[in-house]
Write a protein that holds these residues in place. Structure first.
Motif, PDB file in Angstrom:
ATOM      1  N   VAL A   1     -12.306   1.449   0.121  1.00 56.87           N
ATOM      2  CA  VAL A   1     -11.000   1.085  -0.420  1.00 56.87           C
ATOM      3  C   VAL A   1     -10.174   2.350  -0.575  1.00 56.87           C
ATOM      4  N   GLU A   2      -8.859   2.193  -0.418  1.00 52.26           N
ATOM      5  CA  GLU A   2      -7.934   3.267  -0.723  1.00 52.26           C
ATOM      6  C   GLU A   2      -7.299   2.933  -2.068  1.00 52.26           C
ATOM      7  N   MET A   3      -7.300   3.888  -2.967  1.00 58.21           N
ATOM      8  CA  MET A   3      -6.733   3.677  -4.294  1.00 58.21           C
ATOM      9  C   MET A   3      -5.251   4.073  -4.264  1.00 58.21           C
ATOM     10  N   VAL A   4      -4.410   3.075  -4.070  1.00 61.44           N
ATOM     11  CA  VAL A   4      -2.965   3.289  -4.006  1.00 61.44           C
ATOM     12  C   VAL A   4      -2.402   3.146  -5.422  1.00 61.44           C
ATOM     13  N   ILE A   5      -1.594   4.102  -5.841  1.00 60.93           N
ATOM     14  CA  ILE A   5      -0.977   4.033  -7.165  1.00 60.93           C
ATOM     15  C   ILE A   5       0.524   4.246  -7.006  1.00 60.93           C
ATOM     16  N   ARG A   6       1.286   3.404  -7.702  1.00 61.81           N
ATOM     17  CA  ARG A   6       2.738   3.382  -7.546  1.00 61.81           C
ATOM     18  C   ARG A   6       3.419   3.557  -8.901  1.00 61.81           C
ATOM     19  N   GLY A   7       4.306   4.547  -8.979  1.00 59.87           N
ATOM     20  CA  GLY A   7       5.094   4.734 -10.186  1.00 59.87           C
ATOM     21  C   GLY A   7       6.461   4.087 -10.087  1.00 59.87           C
ATOM     22  N   TYR A   8       6.865   3.737  -8.850  1.00 61.15           N
ATOM     23  CA  TYR A   8       8.198   3.211  -8.587  1.00 61.15           C
ATOM     24  C   TYR A   8       8.118   2.074  -7.571  1.00 61.15           C
TER      25      TYR A   8
END
Length: 317
Positions: free
Chosen positions: A98-105
């Protein structure tokens, strides 16, 4: 046009196998050592473009390795050495799929999904009434399955990851903790450069002794999206597009020329002038993100240079 490196076929001492990803080529050696070569290949919409971008591999490798050094106090990583501008050497480990994608916007893929009417992404709710590039109340983690070569990464929820046994609950909680800590550090580093870290992805693996470590790239323009902090609020208030530092400019050019990686679509022609402009943009990205001048490596004999530098390093290990 400078020489580019599109493919490698090295035979290092103790070499066991080679994996060729979209951009990087990974050589597995004896003693659990990996040699990762960052090529000049350009990937967008999970499709590798037909022409390379001069110095792109060097830029990505140098940003990634320097960022790993800048975060190793909070998250362990695989990196041992950087014997060549395009090369990272480190510990072999089994990657989590899995790729751990994190989004602040609300940007990029999330914004496109939001415009399509979706209010949940990877099982995570997105507030109503948001405008593209608005800041989320809190960063959200939206994982993706790691695709095999040639396949598309796919969104996946935490619940599906756990129910399908892709990652154990105990390990996933560590991945989440590391992802949030890295994003916080990345946000702080970006702020020092007058930038906003909008979203990014992290990849992790587990060593033979069971340690979870950060692998692949980190905080590069290929894996991350940055905005310029100056003028952000004003542009949002006026409904204007944000000034970005990321690979999004390539995606937007492809979309404008009728390509989004869909079946039946053809990659538009990439002229030498366009290739040069992309290379210049990547150099701008490096200098803005790192806060230092980019020094071009000698690419007159790039394959020989890489091979010699890696071989010399391996003799010293």
């Amino acid at each position: 046009m400078a020489n580019t490196i599109m493919e490698t076929n090295f035979r290092f001492a103790g070499q066991k196998k080679v994996y060729k990803g979209k951009v990087r080529e990974v050589y597995t050696l004896e003693n659990d050592i990996l040699v990762m070569v960052a090529t000049d290949r350009l990937s967008a919409f999970d499709v590798v473009m037909p022409k390379g971008i001069p110095f792109k591999g060097q830029i990505l490798n140098q940003i990634a390795t320097k960022m790993m050094r800048a975060t190793e106090d909070i998250v362990p990583n695989w990196l041992m050495a950087t014997p060549d501008p395009n090369v990272a050497v480190g510990k072999a480990c089994k990657p989590f799929m899995v790729e751990m994608v994190i989004r602040g916007y609300l940007s990029g893929h999330a914004a496109r999904e939001y415009k399509a009417g979706k209010r949940t992404l990877c099982g995570v709710a997105m507030p109503e009434g948001m405008t593209e590039n608005d800041k989320f109340p809190e960063p959200i983690i939206t994982p993706a399955t790691k695709a095999e070569k040639g396949d598309h990464d796919e969104d996946i929820s935490k619940a599906d990851i756990l129910s399908r046994g892709i990652v154990s609950k105990a390990d996933y909680e560590i991945l989440e903790k590391y992802t949030r800590a890295l994003f916080q550090r990345g946000t702080e580093l970006a702020a020092k450069r007058g930038l906003i870290l909008v979203d990014t992805k992290y990849e992790f693996g587990k060593t033979k002794d069971g340690q979870i470590v950060l692998i692949d790239e980190i905080h590069t323009p290929d894996s991350s999206r940055y905005f310029y902090a100056k003028g952000y609020e004003e542009r949002q208030a006026r409904g204007e597009a944000q000034k970005q530092l990321s690979k999004e400019f390539v995606r937007q050019w492809l979309i404008a020329n009728g390509f989004q990686g869909l079946q039946g679509q053809t990659v538009p022609e990439m002229t030498d002038a366009y290739i040069e402009s992309v290379s210049e943009r990547y150099i701008e990205l490096y200098e803005s993100i790192m806060g230092e001048a980019f020094i071009k490596a000698d690419v007159s004999h790039i394959q020989e240079r890489i091979g010699q530098n890696v071989s010399n390093y391996l003799k010293s290990v």
